[in-house]
Design a protein around this motif. Structure first.
Motif, short mmCIF file in Angstrom:
data_model
loop_
_atom_site.label_atom_id
_atom_site.label_comp_id
_atom_site.label_asym_id
_atom_site.label_seq_id
_atom_site.Cartn_x
_atom_site.Cartn_y
_atom_site.Cartn_z
N GLU A 83 15.42 2.91 -18.94
CA GLU A 83 15.07 4.38 -19.51
C GLU A 83 16.53 5.05 -18.83
N GLU A 84 16.57 4.88 -17.99
CA GLU A 84 18.07 5.66 -17.42
C GLU A 84 17.36 6.93 -16.59
N LEU A 85 16.35 6.64 -15.90
CA LEU A 85 15.30 7.52 -15.60
C LEU A 85 15.62 7.66 -13.91
N PRO A 86 15.97 8.59 -12.95
CA PRO A 86 15.38 8.46 -11.97
C PRO A 86 14.59 7.93 -11.07
N LEU A 87 14.17 6.94 -10.25
CA LEU A 87 13.30 7.07 -9.34
C LEU A 87 13.17 7.56 -8.14
N LEU A 88 12.24 7.98 -7.78
CA LEU A 88 12.06 8.06 -6.19
C LEU A 88 10.64 7.83 -5.35
N VAL A 89 10.77 7.46 -4.83
CA VAL A 89 9.02 6.27 -4.06
C VAL A 89 9.50 6.67 -2.44
N PRO A 90 8.94 6.85 -2.13
CA PRO A 90 8.46 7.14 -0.27
C PRO A 90 8.86 5.73 0.07
N PRO A 91 9.31 6.04 1.05
CA PRO A 91 8.67 4.38 1.57
C PRO A 91 7.24 4.00 2.61
N LEU A 92 6.99 2.95 1.94
CA LEU A 92 6.13 2.54 3.11
C LEU A 92 4.75 3.37 3.74
N SER A 93 5.82 4.00 5.22
CA SER A 93 5.10 4.54 5.74
C SER A 93 4.93 5.80 5.17
N LEU A 94 5.67 6.49 4.57
CA LEU A 94 4.94 7.69 3.99
C LEU A 94 4.30 8.20 2.55
N CYS A 95 4.04 6.17 2.10
CA CYS A 95 2.97 6.94 1.55
C CYS A 95 1.30 7.15 1.37
N THR A 96 0.82 6.25 3.17
CA THR A 96 -0.58 6.58 2.85
C THR A 96 -0.32 8.15 3.78
N ASP A 97 -1.75 8.54 4.30
CA ASP A 97 -1.75 10.23 4.27
C ASP A 97 -1.01 9.84 6.15
N ASN A 98 -0.42 11.57 6.16
CA ASN A 98 0.21 11.39 7.21
C ASN A 98 0.57 12.69 7.35
N ALA A 99 0.54 12.94 8.25
CA ALA A 99 0.97 14.30 8.77
C ALA A 99 2.68 14.99 8.74
N ALA A 100 3.61 14.14 8.56
CA ALA A 100 5.03 14.61 8.05
C ALA A 100 5.02 14.88 6.88
N MET A 101 4.16 14.14 5.78
CA MET A 101 3.71 15.25 4.27
C MET A 101 3.17 16.46 4.58
N ILE A 102 2.44 16.47 5.41
CA ILE A 102 1.96 18.16 4.87
C ILE A 102 2.85 18.94 5.65
N ALA A 103 3.53 18.58 7.08
CA ALA A 103 4.71 19.61 6.93
C ALA A 103 5.57 19.83 6.06
N ALA A 104 6.07 18.83 5.46
CA ALA A 104 7.55 18.84 4.45
C ALA A 104 6.88 19.86 3.60
#
Length: 358
Positions: free
Chosen positions: A299-320
Motif C-alpha cells: 500500500e506504500e504506507l509507512p509502518l512503525l513498529v517498536p523493538p521487542l523491548s518496547l512492546c511489552t509494558d515498560n516505563a520508558a514508554m510512560i515517560a515518552a
C-alpha cells in the motif's frame, strides 16, 4: 535563591522519571526530552504467575510493593543522574489492575512531593503508542493499531498527544483470546508467544471464521473465534482424534491477523494517515508484524513498529507520553488517583484549535 533555582531548571534537559505498575511488570525509567532513554529497568513477574495460568491481582500488587523501591534506585543509578536532576515524575494512572496501579501512584507521588517537582499521570495506552517515538520520527495525522492482553483498538492521532478511538474490541481483546486458546491447548502461560511459534511451524491451518462485523465498522470481536477453536478441540476429543496444536494455532492466528491488518489499512486510508503504528504487547507477535509489513509495503504506507523491548509494558514508554504533557504544562495534582478504567480520549492533551472539530 528561588530565582537561581528556577534558571537552572529552565536550562537543563527535560528528565522525566516514570513508574509503570499497571499489571505484572514493575518498571522505572529515566527518559530525556521524551525520546532519549537514559535507563529502562523492568522486573517481570511471569515466573510467579505462570503456576496459576494467569495474573493474580493480589499477588501482583504485593510484588510491586516489594520491588518498586529497588527498581527505582536501579533506574536512577543506571541513568547516571541524581534525583535532584529530575524535571518531573510520571506514573501510569490507568487503565490496569487497580491494586497494582496504586503501588506505582503512591511511589510516584511520594517522590514528586519529596523532590518538589511536577507529577504527571499517564494513560497506559498512550504510553504504548508513544513507545514508537523513542525510536521513530512521527508524522501526523497517523493511525495506531493497539493490540495487547487487555486492549485491541484502532486510534486516530491527528496531532501530538490527541487520541480518538475509532475502533475497539466488543468482547475479548486479541491478546486475551490468544491466552485463552493457548490454555485450551495446554500451552504454558503466557500463551501468545507459544501460539505464534506453533503457527509458524504449520504448513496449513485449521479453517476458522473471520469476524468482520458491520461493513463500515472498525470494531473487533474475538470471542466467537475463541469459541470456534474450543469447538474444534472438543470435536477432536469426542472423535478420539489427536489434537494438532500447530494447525489450530495457524488457523487461529491467520484469522486474527487478517482482520487486524485489513481494518488497520482501511482506517489508515479513511483518515489520511501518513503512518500506521503498531503498539502493545501483541506487537511482538511475529505473524502480525510480518503481515502488516507486507501489506503496508504493497500500500506504500509507512509502518512503525517498536523493538521487542518496547512492546511489552515498560516505563520508558510512560515517560515518552508524559513528555507531551510536561512540555505543555499539563500537570497532575498530588491528589491523583489510580483509575482502572481511565479514558484515553479524555487523557489527551489539549487539542490545537486547527484540529478541533475535525
Amino acid at each position: 535563591m528561588p530565582t537561581q533555582r528556577k534558571e537552572r531548571t529552565e536550562h537543563r534537559p527535560g528528565l522525566i522519571l516514570a513508574v509503570e505498575t499497571s499489571c505484572d511488570e514493575t518498571s522505572v525509567a529515566v527518559v530525556e526530552n521524551g525520546t532519549i532513554i537514559r535507563s529502562n529497568v523492568v522486573s517481570s513477574q511471569i515466573d510467579t504467575h505462570k503456576r496459576y495460568g494467569g495474573v493474580v491481582p493480589e499477588i501482583a500488587s504485593r510484588q510491586h510493593v516489594e520491588s518498586v523501591t529497588l527498581i527505582l534506585e536501579e533506574a536512577v543509578q543506571a541513568a547516571g543522574i541524581r534525583l535532584a536532576d529530575l524535571s518531573a515524575v510520571a506514573v501510569t494512572q490507568g487503565p490496569g489492575l487497580v491494586g497494582s496501579l496504586l503501588v506505582g501512584v503512591v511511589a510516584a507521588k511520594t517522590l514528586a512531593c519529596a523532590l518538589q517537582i511536577p507529577l504527571i499521570g499517564v494513560h497506559h495506552i498512550a504510553g504504548h503508542i508513544y513507545a514508537n517515538e523513542l525510536v521513530h520520527q512521527l508524522e501526523y495525522p497517523l493511525v495506531s493499531l493497539v493490540v495487547s492482553g487487555g486492549h485491541t483498538e484502532l486510534v486516530h492521532v491527528p496531532s501530538p498527544g490527541v487520541f480518538r478511538i475509532i475502533g475497539q474490541t466488543r468482547d475479548d481483546a486479541a491478546g486475551e483470546a490468544y491466552d485463552k486458546v493457548a490454555r485450551a491447548m495446554g500451552l504454558p502461560y503466557p500463551g501468545g508467544p507459544h501460539v505464534d511459534r506453533l503457527a509458524h511451524e504449520a504448513d496449513e491451518g485449521v479453517p476458522l471464521p473471520r469476524v468482520w462485523l458491520e461493513p463500515d465498522s472498525y470494531d473487533f470481536s474475538f470471542s466467537g473465534l475463541k469459541s470456534a477453536v474450543l469447538a474444534v478441540l472438543n470435536q477432536a476429543k469426542m472423535r478420539g482424534e489427536v489434537v494438532q496444536p500447530m494447525r489450530i494455532s495457524k488457523g487461529f492466528q491467520d484469522s486474527v491477523v487478517e482482520v487486524l491488518v485489513e481494518k488497520a489499512i482501511r482506517a489508515s486510508k479513511a483518515f489520511g494517515a501518513k503512518q500506521l503504528m503498531l503498539a502493545g504487547g501483541v506487537a511482538a507477535n511475529k505473524g502480525l508484524r510480518e503481515a502488516l509489513a507486507d501489506r503496508c509495503a504493497r500500500e506504500e504506507l509507512p509502518l512503525l513498529v517498536p523493538p521487542l523491548s518496547l512492546c511489552t509494558d515498560n516505563a520508558a514508554m510512560i515517560a515518552a507520553a508524559a513528555f507531551l504533557k510536561w512540555e505543555r504544562g499539563e500537570l497532575s495534582s498530588l491528589d491523583l488517583k489510580a483509575e482502572a478504567l481511565l479514558s484515553l480520549e479524555q487523557w489527551s492533551v489539549k487539542e490545537p484549535a486547527e484540529h478541533a472539530g475535525r
